[in-house]
Design an enzyme around this catalytic site. Structure first.
Site, mmCIF file in Angstrom:
data_model
loop_
_atom_site.group_PDB
_atom_site.id
_atom_site.type_symbol
_atom_site.label_atom_id
_atom_site.label_comp_id
_atom_site.label_asym_id
_atom_site.label_seq_id
_atom_site.Cartn_x
_atom_site.Cartn_y
_atom_site.Cartn_z
ATOM 1 C CD GLU A 117 -2.899 -1.672 0.281
ATOM 2 O OE1 GLU A 117 -2.885 -0.802 -0.804
ATOM 3 O OE2 GLU A 117 -3.649 -2.420 0.287
ATOM 4 C CG HIS A 142 -7.411 -5.100 7.900
ATOM 5 N ND1 HIS A 142 -6.676 -6.143 7.518
ATOM 6 C CD2 HIS A 142 -6.986 -4.037 6.988
ATOM 7 C CE1 HIS A 142 -6.029 -5.887 6.367
ATOM 8 N NE2 HIS A 142 -6.248 -4.718 6.311
ATOM 9 C CD GLU A 170 -14.308 13.170 25.347
ATOM 10 O OE1 GLU A 170 -13.066 12.941 24.970
ATOM 11 O OE2 GLU A 170 -14.811 14.063 26.169
#
Ligand code: 13P
Ligand code: ZN
Length: 271
Positions: A117, A142, A170
């Protein structure tokens, strides 16, 4: 020269990758991380003027990154193993002319290479640096609940973001820029790299449907925390999505959070 395994950036990288594995975000060789370094900090540990160990083609052009240094995970390498053999599982590269080649200065000692990647990482670095010059980290993993959500929730970015904001108070404070979403695409390609980088121009989180998530930030801790917060929200969604919802965080309450914490929600995302 000091021992590179004692470098704060190396110690932090190994801790973070181990933590990601421990969170269950990085099964087998799942996930990849790249951390941009300054020449001065690398120069304390490596002879940056010396000949590189190897020259590796990147398969794409990234002119914005010429001369930049990255500590990056190796393709096919397991995060769980990094702490035991960092020099096999990690590499430190300098991007060559035009970004079409990367010079290996340290690591990948078994003849390995950077993550498949790499296009998504390098193109995302370029995109984030154009928005925020302090950006240093691109992180991919993942996490189960974010991934699960992409099977049962609309992939509309506004809706996806609003759902996450509604799951924990939050969230809007941590990622007011929201979450961008890509449809399923073939991973490891320049095409998904270009699409991810484009999405990175408007948000620091980009979901890859049925695959995982990308996060960007100024350091490893902040980027980890960003993904951790989105994944927590997705976990709550997956616990409640099949149940009648009696209560929620309203848009009025999200606006109160904006004011209290001095953040600005993505334009048009609040009613
Ligand atoms: P690499 O082992 O090449 O980093 O690939 C892992 C991954 O998560 C692909 O998207
Ligand atoms: Zn992946």
């Amino acid at each position: 020269m000091k021992d590179i395994l004692t470098a704060p950036f190396m110690v932090e990288m190994i801790r973070t990758l181990t933590n990601m594995y421990d969170h269950g975000w990085d099964e087998r060789n799942g996930g990849n991380v790249s951390l941009m370094l300054d020449e001065a900090e690398v120069g304390e540990y490596l002879d940056v003027g010396g000949a590189p160990l190897r020259d590796i083609p990147t398969g794409f052009a990234a002119p914005g990154l010429e001369g930049r240094y990255f500590l990056v995970t190796g393709t096919g390498k397991y995060f769980k193993n990094v702490r035991y053999a960092p020099e096999v599982n990690l590499g430190l590269v300098r991007i060559g002319a035009g970004g079409t080649r990367a010079q290996l200065l340290w690591g990948f000692s078994d003849g390995g290479s950077f993550t498949s990647e790499f296009p998504a990482h390098m193109m995302s670095h370029v995109a984030r640096l154009s928005i925020d010059p302090a950006n240093r980290v691109i992180m991919h993993c993942h996490p189960a609940n974010l991934l699960a959500m992409t099977y049962v929730h609309t992939l509309d970015e506004r809706e996806f973001t609003r759902t996450l904001w509604q799951m924990c108070t939050e969230c809007i404070v941590v990622f007011p820029d929201g979450v961008n979403v890509l449809p399923w695409m073939l991973c490891g390609t320049n095409e998904i790299g270009e699409a991810t980088a484009e999405k990175m121009k408007t948000a620091r989180l980009v979901v890859w449907s049925q695959h995982g998530i990308y996060g960007a930030g100024k350091d490893l801790d902040e980027t980890f925390g960003l993904i951790e917060t989105a994944e927590k929200a997705a976990e709550i969604y997956m616990k409640i999505a099949h149940l009648p919802r009696l209560n929620t965080i309203t848009d009025g309450q999200l606006r109160q959070l904006e004011a209290r914490f001095g953040v600005t929600a993505r334009e048009g995302y609040l009613d």
